[in-house]
Design an enzyme around this catalytic site. Structure first.
Site, PDB file in Angstrom:
ATOM      1  CD  GLU A 126      31.542  14.028 147.688  1.00 59.13           C
ATOM      2  OE1 GLU A 126      30.604  14.825 147.544  1.00 59.13           O
ATOM      3  OE2 GLU A 126      32.716  14.369 147.840  1.00 59.13           O
ATOM      4  CG  MET A 267      25.748  15.019 146.962  1.00 55.68           C
ATOM      5  SD  MET A 267      27.528  15.061 147.304  1.00 55.68           S
ATOM      6  CE  MET A 267      28.156  14.863 145.647  1.00 55.68           C
ATOM      7  CD  GLU A 268      29.617  18.139 145.361  1.00 52.12           C
ATOM      8  OE1 GLU A 268      29.039  18.190 146.475  1.00 52.12           O
ATOM      9  OE2 GLU A 268      30.788  17.721 145.237  1.00 52.12           O
ATOM     10  CD  GLU A 302      26.610  21.452 148.471  1.00 51.03           C
ATOM     11  OE1 GLU A 302      27.198  20.762 147.624  1.00 51.03           O
ATOM     12  OE2 GLU A 302      26.966  21.491 149.678  1.00 51.03           O
ATOM     13  CG  HIS A 305      30.867  21.495 144.925  1.00 47.29           C
ATOM     14  ND1 HIS A 305      32.233  21.363 144.980  1.00 47.29           N
ATOM     15  CD2 HIS A 305      30.426  21.210 146.187  1.00 47.29           C
ATOM     16  CE1 HIS A 305      32.595  21.023 146.219  1.00 47.29           C
ATOM     17  NE2 HIS A 305      31.519  20.924 146.977  1.00 47.29           N
ATOM     18  CD  GLU A 324      33.790  19.283 149.113  1.00 42.43           C
ATOM     19  OE1 GLU A 324      33.393  20.435 149.378  1.00 42.43           O
ATOM     20  OE2 GLU A 324      33.066  18.448 148.532  1.00 42.43           O
TER      21      GLU A 324
HETATM   22  N1  TRP Z   1      30.283  17.083 148.578  1.00 41.32           N
HETATM   23  C1  TRP Z   1      29.442  17.438 149.682  1.00 41.32           C
HETATM   24  C2  TRP Z   1      29.738  18.890 149.953  1.00 41.32           C
HETATM   25  O1  TRP Z   1      30.660  19.255 150.592  1.00 41.32           O
HETATM   26  C3  TRP Z   1      29.717  16.623 150.905  1.00 41.32           C
HETATM   27  C4  TRP Z   1      28.804  15.498 151.189  1.00 41.32           C
HETATM   28  C5  TRP Z   1      27.474  15.520 151.166  1.00 41.32           C
HETATM   29  C6  TRP Z   1      29.154  14.200 151.627  1.00 41.32           C
HETATM   30  N2  TRP Z   1      26.973  14.313 151.581  1.00 41.32           N
HETATM   31  C7  TRP Z   1      27.984  13.493 151.853  1.00 41.32           C
HETATM   32  C8  TRP Z   1      30.337  13.556 151.862  1.00 41.32           C
HETATM   33  C9  TRP Z   1      27.981  12.175 152.321  1.00 41.32           C
HETATM   34  C10 TRP Z   1      30.346  12.241 152.308  1.00 41.32           C
HETATM   35  C11 TRP Z   1      29.176  11.563 152.540  1.00 41.32           C
HETATM   36  O2  TRP Z   1      29.144  19.748 149.424  1.00 41.32           O
HETATM   37 ZN    ZN Z   2      31.532  20.657 149.039  1.00 40.65          ZN
END
Ligand code: TRP
Ligand code: ZN
Length: 874
Positions: A126, A267-268, A302, A305, A324
């Site tokens: 992501e 990260m999810e 997470e 999500h 988010e």
């Molecule tokens: N989706 C992730 C969260 O909010 C956010 C995220 C994790 C992210 N790593 C990243 C966004 C790297 C941009 C780049 O839980």
């Molecule tokens: Zn998130």
């Protein structure tokens, strides 16, 4: 790096892709120097596309080795590569494309795509990292079923993970080969791969329908004793989502992996969450209560999500807050249920008022649904996350708990497996509740913080209170003349006995009894409260019911009354903060004095054992310098620092006995546990210690003694911080030296040690920050270390960052330029404090702007840094 000026992408240009990818089969061959990636993509033409349409894939930093379409190797003319793209011609309605690429994970310092962290491999896809792995339709509306094969040296990589279920696992001639299959369609941003020599902590969870789920947390061997709390938080999250939203987990396995080098918190990825180790690892000796609470919240975030983000995902990145904002709202409610709801609300409002309101008032201001961006990574902001959550929270207040749940049920049911927009979410809320939320949708479109002005008149003869509320919203970049928004004003009218008066308001349709909310929907409205037999005190925006600024003059007496008697805990705190802000501004004008009646109220709060200690701790905490700055028309950081210090000193000096007594009372011999009652008691105990240290030498001695005898990091760290902030430099130096000796082998604790020093008004001088940057414990490649030193310096040690000669700004700008090449995401994030130059007093403003101009002149700026700097200078 950059050939032309980076271009903006617009929401209004959204179009579906010409092809979908139904199935994605990936093979990773991990070798020492490089990784070979083979991707087989089953492409299906979009019904809306022309036959013969070209397939346009995104790719970045890839070496293309071969391309095969429907079994035929492609030759020049059948495809073209661009700087960041691959165009393939000749696809049928259904075609299979096989792409082989070579990538270099060990050289990937941007930490996007596949990279190495220590001895392991991991991914971060992501928002647009997958295109650094292979050419792909790297956009969230393209959802595919993934199968992943991983081949790696068996001795180095006993653990090989990807999304979904493990379907094959063998060792063959020294090579470890596995296959993972994820039955759920997903966009590429949720893809994950991990390889390493990891230990695992396992548990199980039985879902509400009796399905058995294996839970696994993978860590580097030295961290296996730091996994218990996250595992426990995970099980609580899973149960909570079943009970609160009716959402059940949908795979037989759920994995979490901790990695040291990570740009964000976590990260999810479907079935395989990857966490910054600082957001998952904890034991009592190394983690503070605050770290435990952060871990609980992020594990929940997470996990949540899985439904709000994965099962129902975003159509495009302009919809980021769909997942988010909603997920932050969900994790906030979870944390509120697990701990003190009022304290959680106070913490969140604090972030809104210090960080989000500042963003709304600055050059990067954007709506919750932005209409354009240059680099999407720059839009993982407090506006998307925290304001997005506040907007969902307002819907919750407007619709009520049951109405909101009906809406979320409909949303999940209607859109399961789809990539949708923010308005699909609102539509589900409307349809389930038969309401028209047209006005409410303006919260998503308009940037900026609305200002609500309050006027009230009491008519004793008529026994009426007339309340006039008006709203306006300042211009923001690209937006002016904003429309009125639907603002829920939760309120109470308080009688002289401290009790809420019964409410009978006209127009009655503007009042929701169940949530005690008055609906402000026009630019100006007058509401009449009947049957009011005495002049009441107003308690407005209870529970921080809307993310707005309020202009309302209330006397110091009224505020002191609310601080003691308001039935709404949030507004008790808010009244106290408003009082303290008034003292700080008086101190800036050289006329502050702590009145005896105020002192007495504080003394009573400290002694009141019926109150939640964490709440008392909030009530007696002064607003931060950043918070004060947000409430100042023009920001003079050095004056703010001095004035705040004076008020703090006055409180400490006049309540020495009370602080020491409170401290003694809360001393405990119970074994440390990260449980709410204990955490709450420790928060007040350590606040009392901090004041006591400032007020007397006994306090300092007690802090040193607490430092020496502490058996947990919360007490050890609180004592260390108290000593450092006391200005007793000999003791501070001694303890900081001891601390490093004790913890030099534990990276996460060393990061706390760096940040205490870099963020301290006593120590954080520019020359000292330079020393920290040269310390063996520092590492430019590790984002946590960069944040611990430079983030702490620029966001907390404000009296040094804003040094009169601009040396603090220069230091930060140098760091941004250095990180611009190696890690653009982190470079752009570090820039935030420099974007606030317009609000500063003129001398500082000029110096800060000059540093932005210096960065702008650099000729190889990343898109990330370019976007923030160029928008800041407009
Ligand atoms: N989706 C992730 C969260 O909010 C956010 C995220 C994790 C992210 N790593 C990243 C966004 C790297 C941009 C780049 O839980
Ligand atoms: Zn998130």
């Amino acid at each position: 790096m950059r050939d032309a000026q980076p271009k903006a992408i617009y929401l209004k240009d959204y179009q579906q892709p010409d092809y979908w990818i139904e199935r994605t089969e990936l093979t990773f061959e991990l070798q020492d120097e490089y990784t070979l990636v083979t991707a087989q993509l089953d492409c299906v033409r979009n019904e809306q596309a022309q036959p013969g349409a070209a397939l346009l894939l995104a790719g970045q930093d890839l070496e293309l080795l071969s391309l095969v379409l429907d079994g035929q190797p492609l030759t020049a003319g059948q495809y073209e590569t661009g700087e960041e793209s691959l165009t393939v011609h000749g696809l049928q309605e259904r075609s299979q494309l096989e792409i082989q690429t070579r990538i270099y994970p060990a050289k990937n310092t941007a930490l996007e795509g596949l990279y190495r962290s220590g001895g392991m491999y991991c991914t971060q896809c992501e928002a647009e990292g997958f295109r650094r792995i292979t050419y792909y339709l790297d956009r969230p509306d393209v959802m595919s079923v993934f199968t992943t094969h991983i081949i790696a040296d068996a001795a180095q990589f006993p653990v090989l993970l990807s999304n979904g279920n493990l379907v094959a696992d063998c060792v063959d001639d020294g090579l470890h080969k596995v296959t993972w299959h994820d039955p759920h369609k997903k966009p590429a941003y949720l893809f994950a791969l991990v390889a390493g020599d990891l230990r695992v902590k396992e548990d199980r969870f039985t879902t509400m329908n009796g399905r058995d789920v294996a839970l696994k947390i993978f860590v580097e061997p030295q961290n296996i004793d730091k996994t218990d709390y996250a595992l426990d938080a995970l099980k609580r999250s899973m149960r909570w989502d079943e009970e609160t939203y009716g959402r059940e987990y949908d795979l037989d396995i759920f994995m979490i992996v901790a990695v040291d080098d990570f740009n964000m918190g976590a990260m999810e990825n479907k079935g395989l969450n990857i966490f910054n180790s600082s957001c998952v690892l904890a034991n009592p000796a190394t983690a503070t209560d605050a770290a435990y609470q952060r871990i609980e919240a992020i594990v929940a975030h997470e996990y949540f999500h899985n439904w709000s983000g994965n099962r129902v995902t975003c159509r495009d990145w302009f919809q980021l807050s769909l997942k988010e904002g909603f997920t932050v709202f969900r994790d906030a409610c979870f944390s509120a249920d697990m701990n003190s709801a009022t304290v959680k609300r106070i913490e969140d409002a604090n972030i809104m008022r210090t960080v989000q309101f500042a963003e709304d008032g600055g050059p990067m201001a954007h709506p919750v649904q932005p209409d354009s961006f240059i680099e999407i990574s720059n839009f993982y902001t407090v506006t998307i996350y925290e304001k997005g959550s506040e907007v969902v929270g307002m819907l919750h207040k407007i619709l009520g708990k049951d109405g909101f749940r009906k809406g979320s049920d409909l949303y999940f049911e209607r859109h399961d497996g789809q990539a949708v927009t923010i308005y699909d979410f609102v539509q589900a809320m409307e349809d389930a509740n038969h309401v028209d939320l047209t006005l409410f949708k303006r919260w998503y479109k308009q940037a900026g913080t609305p200002v609500v002005t309050v006027n009230s008149e009491y008519d004793a003869d008529a026994q009426q209170l007339r309340l006039t509320l008006s709203q306006r919203c300042p211009d923001t970049p690209g937006q002016s003349n904003k429309l009125a928004q639907w603002i829920p004003v939760q309120l109470g009218l308080i009688g002289a006995d401290g009790q809420d008066l019964a409410i009978d308001v006209e127009p009655a349709a503007a009042w929701t009894e169940s949530s005690q909310v008055l609906h402000l929907t026009e630019a100006e409205q007058t509401f009449v409260f009947n049957g009011i037999s005495e002049q009441p005190r107003l308690s407005l925006f209870r529970d921080f019911s809307a993310p707005v600024k309020v202009e309302f003059e209330q006397s110091a007496d009224d505020l002191l009354f609310l601080l003691q008697h308001d039935s709404d805990g949030f507004n008790r705190w808010d009244a106290g903060q408003r009082l303290m802000l008034s003292w700080i501004s008086a101190a800036q004008q050289g006329r502050f004095e702590l009145l005896p009646q105020v002192r007495d109220v504080f003394a009573r709060l400290l002694a009141d054992e019926s109150l939640d200690p964490a709440m008392v701790s909030c009530l007696l905490t002064l607003p931060s310098e950043a918070y004060i700055a947000e409430f100042s028309a023009q920001v003079d950081p050095l004056a703010i620092h001095a004035a705040r210090k004076q008020v703090q000193q006055a409180i400490a000096a006049s309540l020495v006995k009370e602080f020491s007594a409170c401290y003694q009372r809360l001393q405990s011999t119970a074994a440390y546990a990260p449980v709410p009652a204990q955490m709450s008691a420790r928060s007040l105990k350590n606040l009392a210690l901090a004041y006591w240290v400032k007020g007397s030498a006994d306090g300092l001695a007690q802090a040193v003694s607490q430092y020496r005898s502490a058996d947990n990091m919360t007490d050890q760290m609180a004592a260390l911080v108290a000593v450092v902030n006391s200005g007793a430099s000999a003791q501070a130096e001694q303890l900081l030296g001891d601390f490093y000796q004790q913890w030099s082998q534990d990276a996460l604790v060393v990061n706390q040690w760096l940040s205490v020093q870099a963020g301290s008004a006593e120590l954080g001088r520019v020359e000292f920050i330079q020393q920290l940057l040269a310390h063996p414990a520092f590492d430019w490649r590790n984002p946590n270390k960069v944040r611990s030193v430079l983030g702490a310096f620029a966001n907390q040690a404000l009296c040094h960052f804003h040094r009169e000669d601009g040396a603090g700004y220069r230091l930060l700008a140098d760091a941004v330029l250095r990180l611009n090449d190696s890690n653009p995401q982190i470079a752009a994030r570090l820039l935030t404090p420099l974007t606030k130059w317009r609000r500063l007093v003129p001398e500082l403003s000029e110096l800060m702007k000059a540093e932005l101009q210096r960065i702008m002149q650099h000729d190889a700026l990343s898109k990330d840094v370019y976007e923030v700097v160029s928008k800041s200078l407009i």
